[in-house]
Structure formats: structure tokens, C-alpha cells
Design an enzyme around this catalytic site. Structure first.
Site, PDB file in Angstrom:
ATOM      1  CG  HIS A 182      16.707 -33.164   7.884  1.00 42.98           C
ATOM      2  ND1 HIS A 182      16.056 -33.304   9.345  1.00 42.98           N
ATOM      3  CD2 HIS A 182      15.644 -32.641   7.301  1.00 42.98           C
ATOM      4  CE1 HIS A 182      14.790 -32.986   9.168  1.00 42.98           C
ATOM      5  NE2 HIS A 182      14.389 -32.378   8.022  1.00 42.98           N
ATOM      6  CD  GLU A 235      21.946 -33.521  10.393  1.00 42.73           C
ATOM      7  OE1 GLU A 235      21.233 -33.140   9.173  1.00 42.73           O
ATOM      8  OE2 GLU A 235      21.529 -32.682  11.336  1.00 42.73           O
ATOM      9  CB  ALA A 273      16.619   2.315  -4.126  1.00 45.97           C
ATOM     10  CB  THR A 296       4.845   0.734  -4.266  1.00 49.36           C
ATOM     11  OG1 THR A 296       5.225   1.478  -3.267  1.00 49.36           O
ATOM     12  CG2 THR A 296       5.790   0.076  -4.882  1.00 49.36           C
ATOM     13  CG  LEU A 355       6.782  -6.697  -6.711  1.00 50.21           C
ATOM     14  CD1 LEU A 355       5.788  -6.635  -5.685  1.00 50.21           C
ATOM     15  CD2 LEU A 355       8.211  -5.672  -6.195  1.00 50.21           C
ATOM     16  CD  GLU A 372      11.363  -5.142  -3.681  1.00 51.39           C
ATOM     17  OE1 GLU A 372      11.703  -4.240  -4.417  1.00 51.39           O
ATOM     18  OE2 GLU A 372      11.761  -6.437  -3.851  1.00 51.39           O
ATOM     19  CB  SER A 407       7.072   6.480   2.294  1.00 53.94           C
ATOM     20  OG  SER A 407       7.718   7.206   3.151  1.00 53.94           O
TER      21      SER A 407
HETATM   22  N1  LIG Z   1      13.028   4.025  -3.704  1.00 50.37           N
HETATM   23  C1  LIG Z   1      12.630   2.666  -3.258  1.00 50.37           C
HETATM   24  O1  LIG Z   1      13.145   1.933  -2.909  1.00 50.37           O
HETATM   25  C2  LIG Z   1      10.946   2.560  -3.502  1.00 50.37           C
HETATM   26  C3  LIG Z   1      10.459   1.374  -2.833  1.00 50.37           C
HETATM   27  C4  LIG Z   1       9.084   1.353  -3.276  1.00 50.37           C
HETATM   28  C5  LIG Z   1       8.174   2.305  -3.705  1.00 50.37           C
HETATM   29  N2  LIG Z   1       8.944   3.524  -3.764  1.00 50.37           N
HETATM   30  C6  LIG Z   1       8.130   4.624  -4.424  1.00 50.37           C
HETATM   31  O2  LIG Z   1       7.185   4.954  -2.933  1.00 50.37           O
HETATM   32  C7  LIG Z   1       6.087   5.736  -3.685  1.00 50.37           C
HETATM   33  C8  LIG Z   1       4.888   4.909  -3.032  1.00 50.37           C
HETATM   34  O3  LIG Z   1       4.870   5.136  -1.905  1.00 50.37           O
HETATM   35  P1  LIG Z   1       3.815   5.627  -0.769  1.00 50.37           P
HETATM   36  O4  LIG Z   1       4.350   5.768   0.758  1.00 50.37           O
HETATM   37  O5  LIG Z   1       3.175   6.874  -1.132  1.00 50.37           O
HETATM   38  O6  LIG Z   1       2.660   4.363  -0.659  1.00 50.37           O
HETATM   39  P2  LIG Z   1       2.807   2.899  -0.327  1.00 50.37           P
HETATM   40  O7  LIG Z   1       3.282   2.561   1.118  1.00 50.37           O
HETATM   41  O8  LIG Z   1       3.276   2.157  -1.614  1.00 50.37           O
HETATM   42  O9  LIG Z   1       1.060   2.627  -0.443  1.00 50.37           O
HETATM   43  C9  LIG Z   1       0.523   2.969   0.659  1.00 50.37           C
HETATM   44  C10 LIG Z   1      -0.965   2.436   0.700  1.00 50.37           C
HETATM   45  O10 LIG Z   1      -0.929   1.078   0.828  1.00 50.37           O
HETATM   46  C11 LIG Z   1      -1.810   0.698   1.853  1.00 50.37           C
HETATM   47  N3  LIG Z   1      -1.144   0.280   3.027  1.00 50.37           N
HETATM   48  C12 LIG Z   1       0.252   0.385   3.233  1.00 50.37           C
HETATM   49  N4  LIG Z   1       0.444  -0.076   4.442  1.00 50.37           N
HETATM   50  C13 LIG Z   1      -0.672  -0.435   5.012  1.00 50.37           C
HETATM   51  C14 LIG Z   1      -1.039  -1.030   6.255  1.00 50.37           C
HETATM   52  N5  LIG Z   1      -0.218  -1.303   7.189  1.00 50.37           N
HETATM   53  N6  LIG Z   1      -2.195  -1.359   6.268  1.00 50.37           N
HETATM   54  C15 LIG Z   1      -3.101  -1.071   5.220  1.00 50.37           C
HETATM   55  N7  LIG Z   1      -2.848  -0.765   4.158  1.00 50.37           N
HETATM   56  C16 LIG Z   1      -1.640  -0.360   4.041  1.00 50.37           C
HETATM   57  C17 LIG Z   1      -2.700   1.887   1.917  1.00 50.37           C
HETATM   58  O11 LIG Z   1      -3.862   2.174   1.026  1.00 50.37           O
HETATM   59  P3  LIG Z   1      -5.318   1.466   0.994  1.00 50.37           P
HETATM   60  O12 LIG Z   1      -5.382   2.025   2.623  1.00 50.37           O
HETATM   61  O13 LIG Z   1      -6.159   2.024   0.209  1.00 50.37           O
HETATM   62  O14 LIG Z   1      -4.978  -0.014   1.038  1.00 50.37           O
HETATM   63  C18 LIG Z   1      -1.773   2.983   1.842  1.00 50.37           C
HETATM   64  O15 LIG Z   1      -2.324   4.186   1.530  1.00 50.37           O
HETATM   65  C19 LIG Z   1       5.951   5.511  -5.320  1.00 50.37           C
HETATM   66  O16 LIG Z   1       6.464   6.545  -5.840  1.00 50.37           O
HETATM   67  C20 LIG Z   1       7.089   4.257  -5.440  1.00 50.37           C
HETATM   68  O17 LIG Z   1       7.687   4.425  -6.438  1.00 50.37           O
HETATM   69  C21 LIG Z   1      10.204   3.731  -3.843  1.00 50.37           C
END
Ligand SMILES: NC(=O)c1ccc[n+]([C@@H]2O[C@H](COP(=O)([O-])OP(=O)(O)OC[C@H]3O[C@@H](n4cnc5c(N)ncnc54)[C@H](OP(=O)(O)O)[C@@H]3O)[C@@H](O)[C@H]2O)c1
Length: 361
Positions: free
Chosen positions: A50, A52, A155, A197, A205, A293, A296
Site C-alpha cells: 500500500h 503508506e 460521440a 455495434t 476496443l 461505448e 443506442s
Molecule cells: N457514436 C458512438 O459513440 C457510437 C458508439 C457505439 C456504437 N455506435 C453505433 O451504434 C450502432 C449500433 O447501435 P444499436 O443501438 O443499433 O445496437 P447496440 O446497442 O450496439 O446492440 C443492440 C443489441 O445488443 C444486444 N443487447 C444490447 N443490450 C442488451 C441488454 N441489455 N440485454 C441483452 N442484450 C442486449 C441485443 O441483441 P441480442 O438480443 O441479439 O443479443 C440488442 O439488439 C452502430 O451503427 C454503431 O456504429 C455509435
């Protein structure tokens, strides 16, 4: 040097352990004699000595009797992987201890301070407490609740989109903002994304734009639909990839292929709540902080369950036509509707973007 200056130094020293001490706290210590620095130390690696003791070891020839120690977290009073620091300070006849914050660990909380005071040591508490609490916000959350600290990162464009019409999201934010995200990956124990995603972006990542260590990579893929050729399943870090899937998927050939190749899994029962899954990530993998990350859908699921502690938002000065909306907020629970309020605690320029940091209000 004043005690406050010494505390600032202790905080800077503590930060050097970022990425390496979790699930332990970040701790730095400064030993002063007559206002001059005698020694410094910090907690460098999980399980290691630690702060200290590190500071005491770093001045092994010095006479510590009557010296003062400034440390950002209450000295521990229990034996974990290391013996109690409060006993060591008593044994070394330290005159006074200045503490930034009390230890939120129920095994310590106040006991370290009590032990020191009972031994006749002068103890000052709450020095730069806000800074100290921010520094160890991940630790405070997981040690007191058994749940990881959750940061949602996105973002977005000026009109609130996280991806272009075709699903691409790679070039929304600037190089500076992407470097900050890599810094956040280094600081947190895990990065998490949803299945879409993983499929659309095929991300690594990892930490590449700064020097740091790679976190776990967690992907929700209930039915194991992601292709096996994704980078997450094939690079040198695949043992740090955790796929969260349903019980039914565990009997699939793909499950065996993935686990045989070294990828880790966490099976969710149909009755499991999202919170149960996060608790298991903490108890099984010692994941005390997660940088989510996106996308949506995943962010929305976390908001709907009131599970986001902090938002790191990068707003790019562009409009995306027909894009994918971020933080949709299409949840129905009263608790989620009423309690999802955040306050901005920092705002700064990040190249051409605005970087906002928000916590629950
Ligand atoms: N600008 C940015 O910061 C940023 C960051 C990341 C992604 N993106 C973009 O976002 C887009 C994808 O986002 P999206 O909203 O369509 O999908 P997403 O959140 O990446 O994936 C959704 C899928 O993940 C699984 N999932 C998510 N949450 C869950 C939960 N709590 N429990 C169980 N399963 C879960 C489910 O599929 P299953 O049920 O089949 O498992 C769900 O349909 C892409 O175009 C990517 O490029 C942008």
C-alpha cells in the site's frame, strides 16, 4: 509545503496506479517532516504494498518519529493482501495523519481513523475531499454496492445522432476525442458494447492512441449470432473478451468454439435482471468499472434500469442526416423517467468537439 499541497501531490501519485490497482483504490502518500518532503509512495499494483508502506520503504534510513503523513484515503485497519497500514503508522510513531476521504470499504470505514486516534495520533480528515472522492469513485461504488461503476460514452452529432444512415460511426468525433476515449479505456476495468455495434464496427476496443493497458471487452450477444471472424474473437486479447449470452445458447456449437478458443462467457438466465449480470461481472471477474461505448439500444437498457453513474459525451460540430439517435429514452418505468437526470460537472473543448462529463444529479 502545506498539507493541502501535499494532498495534491498524493492525488497525483495515486493516479499513477490507474489501470493497475483495481479493484483496489488509487492511493498516494506523502511523508513530511517540518513541512519538507521526506518521502512519497503510491499503490502500484493490485495485491502489492500500500501507499503508506511504499512511502515508508522509500525512506528506510530516515527517522520517522514526529513526522506527518498525508494520504488521500483513510489508512486501512484490516488485514487483506497486506497488513493494516494504521498499525504501521502507529509503530513508526508518526505524529499526524492527514486524510482526504474515509474508506467506503465497510471493513475499514472509520476504523482506521479510530485506531490512529486511540494511539494518540493527530488525525485531520476531509482534506480536498471532493477531489479524493472523484479519484476513487469507481472503488467507492463497487466496494459499497457490489456493482461496477458505469460510464456511458457516446460521440454524437449536433442533432444527437451516434451513427450515419449506413450505421457507420467511426468518424463522428475527432482524433483528440478518440484519444480521450482510449484514456478512459485504460482507466476502466472493462469496455462494453451491444451486438449491433460489434457487428457493424468490428471494433478492437483496445488502448492504442495512448500508452496504457487493455481492459476486458464485454459484448451482449444473447443468441451468439456474431460471426467468429470478428477482431474481438481473434486478436491477442481474446482471453479478455467476455460474451454475455442466454442459457439456451450455451448448448450451441458456437459456444464451444468460442470457449475453446479462450473467449470468456457469462450466461444469463431468462430471469436475470440487467443488474444481476453486472453484479456477476464484479463478483466473477472483479470488474469494478465499465465504460459502455454503446450503441443506442444498450445505453437505453441501462438508462431504463437507472444504472448509468456517469456520461462522457463528445459533441461533434456536424449534423448527421437520417442518423441513429443516441440515448433514445424510450422507457416506461416511472423510476427511470423520474430519476434519469444528470448534471454537467465539466465541459471543455476536445479538438473541434465539446467534451461534457455528467454525473447523476
Ligand atoms: N457514436 C458512438 O459513440 C457510437 C458508439 C457505439 C456504437 N455506435 C453505433 O451504434 C450502432 C449500433 O447501435 P444499436 O443501438 O443499433 O445496437 P447496440 O446497442 O450496439 O446492440 C443492440 C443489441 O445488443 C444486444 N443487447 C444490447 N443490450 C442488451 C441488454 N441489455 N440485454 C441483452 N442484450 C442486449 C441485443 O441483441 P441480442 O438480443 O441479439 O443479443 C440488442 O439488439 C452502430 O451503427 C454503431 O456504429 C455509435
Amino acid at each position: 509545503m502545506t498539507n493541502q499541497d501535499a494532498m495534491r501531490l498524493a492525488i497525483e501519485l495515486a493516479k499513477k496506479g490507474t489501470g493497475y490497482v483495481s479493484p483496489n483504490p488509487l492511493v498516494g502518500a506523502v511523508i513530511l517532516k517540518d513541512g519538507c518532503i521526506l518521502s512519497t509512495g503510491y499503490h502500484q499494483n493490485y495485491g502489492n504494498i500500500h501507499a503508506e508502506k511504499a512511502a515508508i520503504n522509500n525512506c528506510s534510513d530516515a527517522d520517522l518519529i514526529g513526522s506527518d503523513i498525508v494520504v488521500n484515503l483513510e489508512p486501512c485497519s484490516h488485514t487483506g493482501k497486506q497488513p493494516p497500514c494504521s498499525d504501521l503508522l502507529i509503530e513508526k510513531k508518526i505524529k499526524s495523519v492527514v486524510i482526504g476521504m474515509s474508506d467506503p470499504n465497510p471493513l475499514v470505514s472509520g476504523n482506521g481513523i479510530m485506531k490512529l486516534r486511540q494511539a494518540g495520533i493527530d488525525v485531520t480528515t476531509s482534506m480536498l475531499e471532493e477531489e479524493c472522492k472523484w479519484l476513487n469513485r469507481f472503488f467507492s461504488k463497487h466496494i459499497s454496492s457490489g456493482m461496477p461503476y458505469v460510464i456511458a460514452k457516446a460521440a454524437i452529432s449536433l442533432n444527437g445522432c451516434i451513427a450515419y444512415e449506413d450505421g457507420n460511426s467511426k468518424w463522428i468525433s475527432s482524433e483528440e476525442s478518440r484519444s480521450t476515449v482510449h484514456q478512459l479505456r485504460h482507466e476502466t476495468d472493462a469496455v462494453m458494447i451491444g451486438k449491433h455495434t460489434a457487428l457493424i464496427d468490428n471494433p478492437e476496443l483496445t488502448v492504442r492512441l495512448i500508452t496504457g493497458r487493455n481492459p476486458y471487452r464485454i459484448v451482449f450477444d444473447n443468441n451468439l449470432e456474431l460471426p467468429l471472424n470478428l477482431k474481438l474473437f481473434n486478436d491477442d486479447n481474446k482471453a479478455k473478451t467476455i460474451i454475455i449470452c442466454s442459457e439456451q445458447s450455451a448448448s450451441k456449437d458456437k459456444y464451444k468454439i468460442l470457449t475453446d478458443s479462450g473467449v470468456q462467457t457469462l450466461i444469463r438466465k431468462t430471469s436475470d435482471k440487467l443488474e444481476d449480470t453486472f453484479r456477476e461481472l464484479y463478483s466473477r471477474f472483479s470488474i469494478g468499472s465499465i465504460l459502455v461505448e454503446g450503441g443506442s439500444i444498450l445505453h437505453n437498457a441501462l438508462l431504463a434500469n437507472n444504472m448509468i453513474d456517469e456520461i462522457q459525451l463528445f459533441v461533434a460540430p456536424k449534423i448527421i442526416a437520417n442518423g441513429l439517435a443516441s440515448f433514445m429514452g424510450n422507457f416506461t418505468s416511472k423510476k427511470a423517467i423520474n430519476e434519469n437526470a444528470f448534471k454537467v460537472i465539466a465541459n471543455k473543448m476536445s479538438g473541434p468537439d465539446i467534451h461534457l462529463i455528467l454525473v447523476r444529479s
